[in-house]
Design an enzyme around this catalytic site. Structure first.
Site, PDB file in Angstrom:
ATOM      1  N   GLY A  74       7.108 -27.285  38.835  1.00 19.46           N
ATOM      2  CA  GLY A  74       7.655 -27.491  40.163  1.00 19.46           C
ATOM      3  C   GLY A  74       8.050 -28.943  40.357  1.00 19.46           C
ATOM      4  N   CYS A  75       8.045 -29.376  41.572  1.00 15.15           N
ATOM      5  CA  CYS A  75       8.429 -30.736  41.928  1.00 15.15           C
ATOM      6  C   CYS A  75       7.534 -31.759  41.233  1.00 15.15           C
ATOM      7  CB  CYS A  75       8.322 -30.906  43.442  1.00 15.15           C
ATOM      8  SG  CYS A  75       8.576 -32.584  44.006  1.00 15.15           S
ATOM      9  N   PHE A  76       8.143 -32.748  40.600  1.00 16.10           N
ATOM     10  CA  PHE A  76       7.332 -33.721  39.877  1.00 16.10           C
ATOM     11  C   PHE A  76       6.523 -34.616  40.799  1.00 16.10           C
ATOM     12  CE2 PHE A  76      11.635 -35.925  38.745  1.00 16.10           C
ATOM     13  CZ  PHE A  76      11.787 -36.441  40.025  1.00 16.10           C
ATOM     14  N   TRP A  77       6.890 -34.713  42.068  1.00 15.99           N
ATOM     15  CA  TRP A  77       6.052 -35.478  43.003  1.00 15.99           C
ATOM     16  C   TRP A  77       4.661 -34.854  43.066  1.00 15.99           C
ATOM     17  CZ3 TRP A  77       9.884 -35.378  47.705  1.00 15.99           C
ATOM     18  CH2 TRP A  77      10.994 -36.195  47.434  1.00 15.99           C
ATOM     19  N   CYS A  78       4.611 -33.521  43.113  1.00 17.30           N
ATOM     20  CA  CYS A  78       3.329 -32.803  43.189  1.00 17.30           C
ATOM     21  C   CYS A  78       2.539 -32.967  41.905  1.00 17.30           C
ATOM     22  CB  CYS A  78       3.573 -31.304  43.414  1.00 17.30           C
ATOM     23  SG  CYS A  78       4.484 -30.890  44.905  1.00 17.30           S
TER      24      CYS A  78
END
Length: 183
Positions: A13-17
């Site tokens: 998923g989102c690399f921020w997460c």
């Protein structure tokens, strides 16, 4: 302790997460957000987000297997995202948000495949796991504004509603593995 660090690369998923989760663990170093698995060199964020390059948003980091094992990394990986949704994590939709393990060694490949088989056998998830296990490809660093995004933007809505629950989950399930600063 003179253990050589080993590289791991995950997309979920989102690399921020993903970055926010993995940078909190003892034995994990140099967590970096970027792109892998695509067709062009040095893809820009906008094109990756539009699904035009074939890359996944991913993280890559080094870990000390004397402190945290690859099996523990896999446990964290599968605990902090839904590996049963093809090209999707929550509201993030597209191949760039696929669930993927990019292995750097034959041991990582085997351990990943065996762990997925165990999860399937034990019916840990209600649906079939769609996580791809693929040999590591070139990894391109994301633009600087994506580095430590969660740590620098905790008041942002996405961070509060999407990332905070993941952080709370790892605090509950992996407390003994977290860096003291993140307890």
């Amino acid at each position: 302790m003179n253990t050589k660090l080993i590289t791991a690369t995950f997309a979920n998923g989102c690399f921020w997460c993903t970055e926010a989760v993995f940078q909190r663990f003892n034995g994990i170093y140099n967590v970096r957000s970027g792109y892998t698995g695509g067709a062009i060199k040095n893809p820009p964020y906008r094109e990756v987000c539009q699904g035009r390059t074939g890359h996944a948003e991913a993280i890559q980091f080094d870990y000390n297997p004397d402190i945290i094992t690859y099996l523990e990394l896999l446990q964290i990986f599968f605990t902090t995202h839904d590996p049963t949704t093809l090209n999707r994590q929550g509201n993030d939709v597209g191949t760039q948000y696929r669930s993927a393990i990019y292995y750097h060694t034959e041991d990582q490949r085997l351990e990943s495949e065996n762990f997925i088989a165990l999860l399937e056998k034990e019916k840990i998830f209600d649906s079939k796991i769609v996580t791809e296990v693929t040999e590591a490809k070139p990894f391109y660093l994301a633009e600087e504004e994506h580095s430590s995004y969660y740590n620098n933007n905790k008041q942002q809505g996405y961070c509060q509603f999407i990332i905070d629950p993941k952080i709370n989950k790892i605090k509950k399930l992996f407390q003994d593995k977290l860096q003291e600063a993140y307890l």
